[in-house]
Design a protein around this motif. Sequence first.
Motif, PDB file in Angstrom:
ATOM      1  N   GLU A 179      34.540  14.505 -82.618  1.00  0.00           N
ATOM      2  CA  GLU A 179      35.813  14.827 -81.988  1.00  0.00           C
ATOM      3  C   GLU A 179      35.598  15.276 -80.553  1.00  0.00           C
ATOM      4  O   GLU A 179      36.347  14.889 -79.659  1.00  0.00           O
ATOM      5  CB  GLU A 179      36.549  15.904 -82.776  1.00  0.00           C
ATOM      6  CG  GLU A 179      37.115  15.399 -84.093  1.00  0.00           C
ATOM      7  CD  GLU A 179      37.810  16.491 -84.883  1.00  0.00           C
ATOM      8  OE1 GLU A 179      38.031  17.599 -84.345  1.00  0.00           O
ATOM      9  OE2 GLU A 179      38.139  16.222 -86.054  1.00  0.00           O
ATOM     10  N   LEU A 180      34.566  16.076 -80.324  1.00  0.00           N
ATOM     11  CA  LEU A 180      34.249  16.509 -78.969  1.00  0.00           C
ATOM     12  C   LEU A 180      33.830  15.308 -78.122  1.00  0.00           C
ATOM     13  O   LEU A 180      34.257  15.183 -76.977  1.00  0.00           O
ATOM     14  CB  LEU A 180      33.144  17.568 -78.977  1.00  0.00           C
ATOM     15  CG  LEU A 180      32.681  18.057 -77.602  1.00  0.00           C
ATOM     16  CD1 LEU A 180      33.842  18.670 -76.828  1.00  0.00           C
ATOM     17  CD2 LEU A 180      31.558  19.064 -77.758  1.00  0.00           C
ATOM     18  N   PHE A 203      35.052  11.429 -73.940  1.00  0.00           N
ATOM     19  CA  PHE A 203      35.268  10.033 -73.546  1.00  0.00           C
ATOM     20  C   PHE A 203      36.646   9.846 -72.939  1.00  0.00           C
ATOM     21  O   PHE A 203      36.807   9.245 -71.870  1.00  0.00           O
ATOM     22  CB  PHE A 203      35.086   9.096 -74.734  1.00  0.00           C
ATOM     23  CG  PHE A 203      35.713   7.752 -74.522  1.00  0.00           C
ATOM     24  CD1 PHE A 203      35.149   6.854 -73.632  1.00  0.00           C
ATOM     25  CD2 PHE A 203      36.877   7.405 -75.172  1.00  0.00           C
ATOM     26  CE1 PHE A 203      35.738   5.626 -73.403  1.00  0.00           C
ATOM     27  CE2 PHE A 203      37.476   6.175 -74.953  1.00  0.00           C
ATOM     28  CZ  PHE A 203      36.904   5.281 -74.061  1.00  0.00           C
ATOM     29  N   MET A 204      37.676  10.359 -73.630  1.00  0.00           N
ATOM     30  CA  MET A 204      39.045  10.154 -73.161  1.00  0.00           C
ATOM     31  C   MET A 204      39.258  10.771 -71.788  1.00  0.00           C
ATOM     32  O   MET A 204      39.930  10.185 -70.935  1.00  0.00           O
ATOM     33  CB  MET A 204      40.042  10.700 -74.174  1.00  0.00           C
ATOM     34  CG  MET A 204      40.096   9.859 -75.438  1.00  0.00           C
ATOM     35  SD  MET A 204      41.138  10.528 -76.740  1.00  0.00           S
ATOM     36  CE  MET A 204      42.705  10.642 -75.939  1.00  0.00           C
ATOM     37  N   LYS A 207      31.623  20.327 -70.506  1.00  0.00           N
ATOM     38  CA  LYS A 207      30.562  20.187 -71.510  1.00  0.00           C
ATOM     39  C   LYS A 207      29.771  18.904 -71.291  1.00  0.00           C
ATOM     40  O   LYS A 207      28.555  18.883 -71.466  1.00  0.00           O
ATOM     41  CB  LYS A 207      31.145  20.220 -72.916  1.00  0.00           C
ATOM     42  CG  LYS A 207      31.610  21.596 -73.307  1.00  0.00           C
ATOM     43  CD  LYS A 207      32.079  21.662 -74.726  1.00  0.00           C
ATOM     44  CE  LYS A 207      32.578  23.077 -74.980  1.00  0.00           C
ATOM     45  NZ  LYS A 207      32.414  23.520 -76.314  1.00  0.00           N
ATOM     46  N   LEU A 208      30.450  17.835 -70.887  1.00  0.00           N
ATOM     47  CA  LEU A 208      29.759  16.580 -70.620  1.00  0.00           C
ATOM     48  C   LEU A 208      28.818  16.739 -69.431  1.00  0.00           C
ATOM     49  O   LEU A 208      27.673  16.283 -69.466  1.00  0.00           O
ATOM     50  CB  LEU A 208      30.765  15.455 -70.356  1.00  0.00           C
ATOM     51  CG  LEU A 208      30.191  14.066 -70.119  1.00  0.00           C
ATOM     52  CD1 LEU A 208      29.387  13.594 -71.329  1.00  0.00           C
ATOM     53  CD2 LEU A 208      31.297  13.073 -69.803  1.00  0.00           C
ATOM     54  N   LYS A 209      29.291  17.406 -68.385  1.00  0.00           N
ATOM     55  CA  LYS A 209      28.437  17.628 -67.211  1.00  0.00           C
ATOM     56  C   LYS A 209      27.327  18.627 -67.502  1.00  0.00           C
ATOM     57  O   LYS A 209      26.336  18.684 -66.779  1.00  0.00           O
ATOM     58  CB  LYS A 209      29.273  18.096 -66.027  1.00  0.00           C
ATOM     59  CG  LYS A 209      30.128  16.985 -65.449  1.00  0.00           C
ATOM     60  CD  LYS A 209      30.872  17.449 -64.219  1.00  0.00           C
ATOM     61  CE  LYS A 209      31.668  16.319 -63.619  1.00  0.00           C
ATOM     62  NZ  LYS A 209      32.389  16.750 -62.412  1.00  0.00           N
ATOM     63  N   GLY A 210      27.489  19.409 -68.575  1.00  0.00           N
ATOM     64  CA  GLY A 210      26.448  20.355 -68.978  1.00  0.00           C
ATOM     65  C   GLY A 210      25.280  19.689 -69.691  1.00  0.00           C
ATOM     66  O   GLY A 210      24.249  20.309 -69.920  1.00  0.00           O
ATOM     67  N   LEU A 266      28.728   7.861 -76.980  1.00  0.00           N
ATOM     68  CA  LEU A 266      28.687   6.836 -78.027  1.00  0.00           C
ATOM     69  C   LEU A 266      28.890   7.416 -79.421  1.00  0.00           C
ATOM     70  O   LEU A 266      29.117   6.677 -80.370  1.00  0.00           O
ATOM     71  CB  LEU A 266      27.377   6.048 -77.969  1.00  0.00           C
ATOM     72  CG  LEU A 266      27.263   5.047 -76.818  1.00  0.00           C
ATOM     73  CD1 LEU A 266      25.845   4.489 -76.730  1.00  0.00           C
ATOM     74  CD2 LEU A 266      28.277   3.926 -76.961  1.00  0.00           C
ATOM     75  N   ALA A 267      28.840   8.743 -79.547  1.00  0.00           N
ATOM     76  CA  ALA A 267      29.101   9.390 -80.833  1.00  0.00           C
ATOM     77  C   ALA A 267      30.567   9.257 -81.225  1.00  0.00           C
ATOM     78  O   ALA A 267      30.923   9.457 -82.380  1.00  0.00           O
ATOM     79  CB  ALA A 267      28.691  10.859 -80.793  1.00  0.00           C
ATOM     80  N   CYS A 268      31.418   8.889 -80.276  1.00  0.00           N
ATOM     81  CA  CYS A 268      32.830   8.639 -80.566  1.00  0.00           C
ATOM     82  C   CYS A 268      32.936   7.213 -81.083  1.00  0.00           C
ATOM     83  O   CYS A 268      32.918   6.251 -80.323  1.00  0.00           O
ATOM     84  CB  CYS A 268      33.682   8.825 -79.312  1.00  0.00           C
ATOM     85  SG  CYS A 268      35.430   8.506 -79.600  1.00  0.00           S
ATOM     86  N   LYS A 269      33.029   7.095 -82.393  1.00  0.00           N
ATOM     87  CA  LYS A 269      33.002   5.780 -83.046  1.00  0.00           C
ATOM     88  C   LYS A 269      34.278   4.979 -82.810  1.00  0.00           C
ATOM     89  O   LYS A 269      34.259   3.759 -82.877  1.00  0.00           O
ATOM     90  CB  LYS A 269      32.766   5.933 -84.555  1.00  0.00           C
ATOM     91  CG  LYS A 269      31.486   6.668 -84.899  1.00  0.00           C
ATOM     92  CD  LYS A 269      30.273   5.926 -84.403  1.00  0.00           C
ATOM     93  CE  LYS A 269      29.015   6.682 -84.806  1.00  0.00           C
ATOM     94  NZ  LYS A 269      27.858   6.280 -84.074  1.00  0.00           N
ATOM     95  N   GLU A 270      35.404   5.659 -82.518  1.00  0.00           N
ATOM     96  CA  GLU A 270      36.668   4.946 -82.327  1.00  0.00           C
ATOM     97  C   GLU A 270      36.743   4.225 -80.988  1.00  0.00           C
ATOM     98  O   GLU A 270      37.546   3.328 -80.805  1.00  0.00           O
ATOM     99  CB  GLU A 270      37.855   5.911 -82.426  1.00  0.00           C
ATOM    100  CG  GLU A 270      38.028   6.546 -83.780  1.00  0.00           C
ATOM    101  CD  GLU A 270      37.548   7.980 -83.811  1.00  0.00           C
ATOM    102  OE1 GLU A 270      37.571   8.649 -82.774  1.00  0.00           O
ATOM    103  OE2 GLU A 270      37.130   8.425 -84.888  1.00  0.00           O
ATOM    104  N   ALA A 271      35.920   4.645 -80.033  1.00  0.00           N
ATOM    105  CA  ALA A 271      35.988   4.099 -78.679  1.00  0.00           C
ATOM    106  C   ALA A 271      35.233   2.772 -78.571  1.00  0.00           C
ATOM    107  O   ALA A 271      34.223   2.561 -79.241  1.00  0.00           O
ATOM    108  CB  ALA A 271      35.411   5.102 -77.695  1.00  0.00           C
TER     109      ALA A 271
END
Length: 95
Positions: free
Chosen positions: A24-25, A30-31, A48-51, A74-79
Amino acid sequence: MKSILFSAIIIFSAISLPTHANDELACAMFMCAYGEEEGGGCAGPISKLKGIIGKKHGHFSCSRTKSKRLTKLLACKEADKGQVKEAATKIGCER
């Protein structure tokens, strides 16, 4: 009997409840990175992504940072994978 109990504990601990939260994170990251979601709700996921920082020999590595961030997105499977790669390229290795 102990080995069966031990195996059951190992299998139960491998259930992906924490991974689901990470997915979910990753989807929120991603979004926001892709630009589908904007506003104050993106400050946390983008931060968090930039971290996520990759290092080589203790120093910042742009290529390793990009790779780690792409792996997280890539852990976001829906994307769509193409869109995920595009979002990762947008963020790049910004600090």
